[in-house]
Design an enzyme around this catalytic site. Structure first.
Site, PDB file in Angstrom:
ATOM      1  N   ALA A  73      -4.995  -2.186   5.674  1.00 19.72           N
ATOM      2  CA  ALA A  73      -6.281  -1.590   6.028  1.00 19.72           C
ATOM      3  C   ALA A  73      -7.278  -1.758   4.892  1.00 19.72           C
ATOM      4  CB  ALA A  73      -6.111  -0.099   6.339  1.00 19.72           C
ATOM      5  N   TYR A  74      -8.544  -1.634   5.240  1.00 20.98           N
ATOM      6  CA  TYR A  74      -9.617  -1.484   4.262  1.00 20.98           C
ATOM      7  C   TYR A  74      -9.895   0.005   4.200  1.00 20.98           C
ATOM      8  CZ  TYR A  74     -14.158  -1.974   1.951  1.00 20.98           C
ATOM      9  OH  TYR A  74     -15.198  -1.884   1.066  1.00 20.98           O
ATOM     10  N   TYR A  84     -16.572   3.290   7.729  1.00 22.24           N
ATOM     11  CA  TYR A  84     -15.099   3.238   7.717  1.00 22.24           C
ATOM     12  C   TYR A  84     -14.549   3.804   9.031  1.00 22.24           C
ATOM     13  CZ  TYR A  84     -10.312   4.734   6.747  1.00 22.24           C
ATOM     14  OH  TYR A  84      -8.955   4.953   6.832  1.00 22.24           O
ATOM     15  N   TRP A 109      -5.728  12.037   4.919  1.00 22.99           N
ATOM     16  CA  TRP A 109      -5.603  12.382   3.499  1.00 22.99           C
ATOM     17  C   TRP A 109      -4.236  11.956   2.925  1.00 22.99           C
ATOM     18  CZ3 TRP A 109      -7.952  17.956   2.479  1.00 22.99           C
ATOM     19  CH2 TRP A 109      -9.256  18.013   2.985  1.00 22.99           C
ATOM     20  N   ASP A 155      -8.205  10.203  10.729  1.00 20.07           N
ATOM     21  CA  ASP A 155      -8.926  11.420  11.128  1.00 20.07           C
ATOM     22  C   ASP A 155     -10.445  11.219  11.029  1.00 20.07           C
ATOM     23  OD1 ASP A 155      -8.651  11.148   8.349  1.00 20.07           O
ATOM     24  OD2 ASP A 155      -8.828  13.295   7.983  1.00 20.07           O
ATOM     25  N   GLY A 182       0.823  -1.202   0.000  1.00 14.11           N
ATOM     26  CA  GLY A 182       0.000   0.000   0.000  1.00 14.11           C
ATOM     27  C   GLY A 182       0.860   1.256   0.000  1.00 14.11           C
ATOM     28  N   GLN A 183       0.226   2.395   0.197  1.00  9.89           N
ATOM     29  CA  GLN A 183       0.944   3.680   0.097  1.00  9.89           C
ATOM     30  C   GLN A 183       2.019   3.808   1.184  1.00  9.89           C
ATOM     31  OE1 GLN A 183      -1.525   6.970  -1.639  1.00  9.89           O
ATOM     32  NE2 GLN A 183      -2.863   6.364   0.049  1.00  9.89           N
ATOM     33  N   LEU A 184       1.587   3.677   2.446  1.00  6.32           N
ATOM     34  CA  LEU A 184       2.529   3.825   3.555  1.00  6.32           C
ATOM     35  C   LEU A 184       3.549   2.684   3.556  1.00  6.32           C
ATOM     36  CD1 LEU A 184       3.478   5.216   6.146  1.00  6.32           C
ATOM     37  CD2 LEU A 184       1.763   3.867   7.393  1.00  6.32           C
ATOM     38  N   LYS A 230     -12.368   1.933  11.990  1.00 12.99           N
ATOM     39  CA  LYS A 230     -11.031   2.374  12.405  1.00 12.99           C
ATOM     40  C   LYS A 230     -11.024   2.625  13.924  1.00 12.99           C
ATOM     41  CE  LYS A 230      -7.858   2.783  10.154  1.00 12.99           C
ATOM     42  NZ  LYS A 230      -6.857   1.764   9.736  1.00 12.99           N
TER      43      LYS A 230
END
Ligand code: NAP
Length: 287
Positions: A62-63, A127, A152, A104, A11-13, A131
């Site tokens: 994560a979803y 969502y 974001w 957030d 994923g991104q992170l 979380k």
């Protein structure tokens, strides 16, 4: 040397953590995604942690489909609640630290000043509820852990994110409608990855059990201002037309304001927080 399990590493992170750590001699990471380790499978998590003598876990899995979670809440619960619960249970059994990421979107957005860790969560979407439930599950497990809420996120490595969407539309259309009444902070996943790697060596000094920290880039903007900045940096001819959220119906409700206060993570861990515009200017060249 620590032997760090990174879940959701595609994923991104996870991708940013991988590119910052791969090949380093002072840190050893095992990068996994669904195909290597499904975090919803408790036995697989336990076997992996034991089999690889894991000493810390960073959960990037994560979803994240905010609208999808409204109708596919079973999947969102499995990945955002059961998964973290499994990781936390393994962390508790082995006495190892878990670093977990949250959002957030646990807040309802009724504030107009940055959210502190002590502010009461009140998610507006499924969502956000999953979380928050993930956070609670980790705290209840009693494992050594910190939870970092972010906002974001974007990265060139992302399969889908706001920057990629805007760049695609910017290349195809003359005008794009973007909401002006949702305010938050775009966060370059590489900045968050750097913050996590800065925190990691400090964790063993103090036991923490589900303590929450906020991290996003610094500053704030509306989604429309973010879109405008992307178009300007990429010099596209596409105009951004600011519209109210009421004219952009989506299945999930989003907070109108979700800027995070970063004082705690700065003070406790000495994390540096770059301005979102500076980070976007650097990142955009990689898209
Ligand atoms: N993205 C945002 O704007 C944002 C905002 C606030 C907070 N966050 C939080 O920040 C963290 C990192 O987000 P991100 O944007 O880097 O996420 P991402 O790009 O969506 O990556 C999540 C990764 O987890 C994988 N995954 C899904 N189910 C899994 C499972 N059962 N076992 C193992 N891996 C699984 C995904 O694979 P597939 O792609 O195949 O599903 C994906 O590679 C998450 O906790 C997220 O909730 C994100």
């Amino acid at each position: 040397m620590d032997n760090i399990l990174i879940t959701g590493a595609d994923g991104q992170l996870g991708s940013e953590l991988r590119s910052l750590t791969e090949g380093r001699s002072d840190i050893q990471c095992l990068y996994t995604d669904c195909q290597d380790l499904d975090i919803t499978d408790a036995d697989a998590v336990e076997k992996f942690v034991t089999g690889h003598s894991i000493t810390k876990i960073i959960n990037c899995a994560a979803y994240n489909n905010v609208d999808g979670a409204e109708t596919d809440s079973d999947a969102a619960i499995r990945i955002n609640v059961t998964g973290p619960m499994n990781l936390a249970a393994a962390a508790a059994r082995h006495g190892i630290y878990l670093v977990h990421l949250s959002s957030d979107f646990v807040f309802d957005g009724t504030k107009s000043t940055p959210y502190h860790e002590s502010d009461k969560p009140a998610p507006l979407s499924e969502y956000g509820r999953t979380k928050l439930a993930g956070e609670i599950a980790i705290k209840r497990s009693g494992c050594l852990s910190i939870i970092i809420r972010t906002s974001w996120l974007y990265s060139p490595a992302g399969k889908k994110n706001f920057v990629k969407t805007m760049l695609r539309i910017g290349a195809e259309e003359e005008i794009v409608n973007v909401v002006y009444d949702q305010t938050g902070t775009p966060t370059y996943a590489k900045d968050l990855a750097e913050a996590i790697l800065h925190i990691l060596p400090q964790l063993d000094a103090v036991p923490r059990y589900g303590e929450i920290f906020h991290y996003s880039d610094e500053g704030s903007c509306s989604k429309a201002e973010w879109a405008q900045k992307i178009m300007t940096l990429k010099k596209t001819d596409c105009d951004v037309n600011p519209i109210p959220t009421s004219q952009y119906p989506a299945p999930a409700k989003r907070p109108a304001y979700s800027v995070l206060d970063k004082s705690l993570i700065r003070t406790v861990f000495g994390v540096k927080v770059p301005l979102w515009e500076r980070s976007l200017s650097k990142a955009i060249r990689l898209f």
